[in-house]
Design a protein around this motif. Structure first.
Motif, PDB file in Angstrom:
ATOM      1  N   TRP A   1     -24.695  53.191  48.558  1.00  0.00           N
ATOM      2  CA  TRP A   1     -25.595  54.323  48.364  1.00  0.00           C
ATOM      3  C   TRP A   1     -25.358  55.430  49.377  1.00  0.00           C
TER       4      TRP A   1
ATOM      5  N   GLN B   1     -22.479  56.499  50.603  1.00  0.00           N
ATOM      6  CA  GLN B   1     -21.386  57.338  50.125  1.00  0.00           C
ATOM      7  C   GLN B   1     -21.811  58.162  48.909  1.00  0.00           C
ATOM      8  N   ILE B   2     -22.654  57.564  48.059  1.00  0.00           N
ATOM      9  CA  ILE B   2     -23.143  58.300  46.890  1.00  0.00           C
ATOM     10  C   ILE B   2     -23.965  59.515  47.327  1.00  0.00           C
ATOM     11  N   ARG B   3     -24.834  59.317  48.330  1.00  0.00           N
ATOM     12  CA  ARG B   3     -25.638  60.440  48.827  1.00  0.00           C
ATOM     13  C   ARG B   3     -24.756  61.514  49.441  1.00  0.00           C
ATOM     14  N   GLN B   4     -23.705  61.098  50.163  1.00  0.00           N
ATOM     15  CA  GLN B   4     -22.806  62.077  50.765  1.00  0.00           C
ATOM     16  C   GLN B   4     -22.095  62.905  49.696  1.00  0.00           C
ATOM     17  N   TRP B   5     -21.581  62.214  48.674  1.00  0.00           N
ATOM     18  CA  TRP B   5     -20.901  62.941  47.597  1.00  0.00           C
ATOM     19  C   TRP B   5     -21.869  63.833  46.832  1.00  0.00           C
ATOM     20  N   ALA B   6     -23.087  63.355  46.639  1.00  0.00           N
ATOM     21  CA  ALA B   6     -24.092  64.169  45.948  1.00  0.00           C
ATOM     22  C   ALA B   6     -24.415  65.425  46.755  1.00  0.00           C
ATOM     23  N   ALA B   7     -24.493  65.278  48.081  1.00  0.00           N
ATOM     24  CA  ALA B   7     -24.764  66.434  48.941  1.00  0.00           C
ATOM     25  C   ALA B   7     -23.615  67.434  48.882  1.00  0.00           C
TER      26      ALA B   7
ATOM     27  N   ILE C   1     -21.457  67.858  46.371  1.00  0.00           N
ATOM     28  CA  ILE C   1     -21.453  68.499  45.050  1.00  0.00           C
ATOM     29  C   ILE C   1     -22.576  69.533  44.947  1.00  0.00           C
ATOM     30  N   ALA C   2     -23.764  69.174  45.444  1.00  0.00           N
ATOM     31  CA  ALA C   2     -24.892  70.114  45.401  1.00  0.00           C
ATOM     32  C   ALA C   2     -24.596  71.350  46.241  1.00  0.00           C
TER      33      ALA C   2
END
Length: 382
Positions: A3, A5-11, A13-14
């Motif tokens: 999770w 890494q997912i939050r980092q990638w989401a940040a 992309i956003a």
């Protein structure tokens, strides 16, 4: 993939989406930012006034506390903050009034003298050319000189019409002009009141901001941020103090030398040069150009000698005074001072020239500290 890494990638992309949207809507962002700055401008100006006046206030307040330490003078110690704020603003207002009421009338007078002298000069030029005193003049040049006319009434009317049309374009109408003046007065009053409040409650506000930062951020990040803010505050204060000291020294040098060599407008030009010297690097040059103009209408020969005097004093100021007084106060090499003034002037005008020097100094010190820490770590690892 966890999770984190997912939050980092989401940040990431956003952030990319927001950046792309912002680049395609720059006009909207600029309009919103301008509206917000317009609303906050009295508070920004008030905070700037309070920041600049906090050191003079500290000196004056300490003076009243010293008086209050004597027997029977306890009132001055108890009211040192109120008396300090009052005297600080009175002193600031007196300096501004002195500059306005001494420089502007003399400048207007010099323009009048220049207008009268210009008419005599043009008429004499026409007489000399018509009498054939100058053999190098061609018939076309003689005709052009003979056609020269200085109609100050027409020039004044043209200037008046331009100002009226310009004001109409910018403000829209007389009602808009009155509204803008009233708004400016109200904003100025709010800025002064806000600066007084900040100066009166500076210790309390400082403690509250420190508590808020420590409550919101982790301990290590909060400590680093508070250290950077202290460094920035000291750097900006040292810069403005040094800039003011340098301006006073330069103005005093001009007054003494101009009085010694009996230049006209010695006091007025010295004050003007001192005020303009608050603008880093280029300010003294602007003041000297205006001073040269004032002397030129009285005595052109002395105007030429004033230019020589300015070059000599500028060399002394640039090589001895400025590096010691201002350069050491911010800890910024001269080459970076020039870069800061150039970039700040292109971005924010005169205000940018003043702000970017201490701002560059903060970044320079942080970068130097980070570089030294990295080198120490590599040395220990090696």
């Amino acid at each position: 993939m966890d999770w984190k890494q997912i939050r980092q990638w989401a940040a990431v992309i956003a952030g990319g989406i927001i950046l792309y949207w912002g680049l395609n809507h720059m006009n909207l962002i600029a309009g919103v930012a301008g509206h917000i700055l317009g609303i906050l401008s009295p508070f920004v100006v008030g905070a700037s006034i309070a920041f600049i006046l906090r050191r003079p206030l500290a000196r004056i307040e300490a003076f009243f506390q010293w008086i209050g330490s004597f027997k029977g003078m306890g009132f001055f110690k108890n009211a040192s903050r109120i008396l300090g704020i009052l005297c600080t603003f009175l002193l600031f207002g007196a300096v501004v009034a002195m500059v306005l009421f001494m420089v502007i009338p003399e400048f207007v007078k010099a323009i009048g003298i220049l207008a009268s002298s210009a008419e005599k000069f043009v008429r004499n030029l026409q007489i000399q050319s018509e009498n054939g005193r100058w053999d190098f003049l061609t018939p076309e040049m003689i005709d052009w000189i003979g056609s020269l006319q200085l109609d100050w009434t027409k020039m004044g009317n043209d200037l008046k019409n331009w100002l009226v049309s310009g004001a109409g374009t910018v403000l829209g109408s007389t009602v808009g002009a009155v509204s803008a003046v009233v708004s400016g007065v109200v904003n100025g009053f709010m800025a002064v009141v806000f600066s007084i409040y900040l100066l009166a409650q500076k210790e309390t506000l400082g403690r509250q901001c420190t508590k808020l930062i420590c409550a919101v951020m982790p301990e290590k990040q909060a400590s680093s941020l508070l250290e950077i803010l202290r460094m920035a505050g000291d750097t900006f204060s040292n810069f403005f103090t040094g800039q003011f000291t340098e301006a006073v020294i330069l103005g005093s040098m001009f007054f003494v030398s101009m009085t010694l060599f009996r230049f006209p407008y010695a006091l007025v030009i010295s004050i003007l040069v001192a005020v303009m010297a608050l603008i880093p690097i280029f300010g003294a040059l602007i003041g000297s150009l205006i001073g040269t103009f004032l002397i030129l209408v009285v005595n052109p020969v002395q105007a030429a000698w004033f230019v020589v005097l300015f070059v000599l004093l500028q060399q002394i100021e640039g090589n001895l005074i400025y590096p010691k007084v201002v350069g050491n106060s911010v800890g910024l090499p001269s080459i970076w001072v020039l870069v800061a003034v150039t970039i700040g002037g292109s971005v924010m005008g005169v205000a940018g020239m003043l702000l970017f020097i201490p701002l560059f100094s903060v970044f320079y010190n942080l970068l130097r500290r980070w570089t030294n820490d990295r080198l120490k770590q590599k040395t220990h690892k090696g």
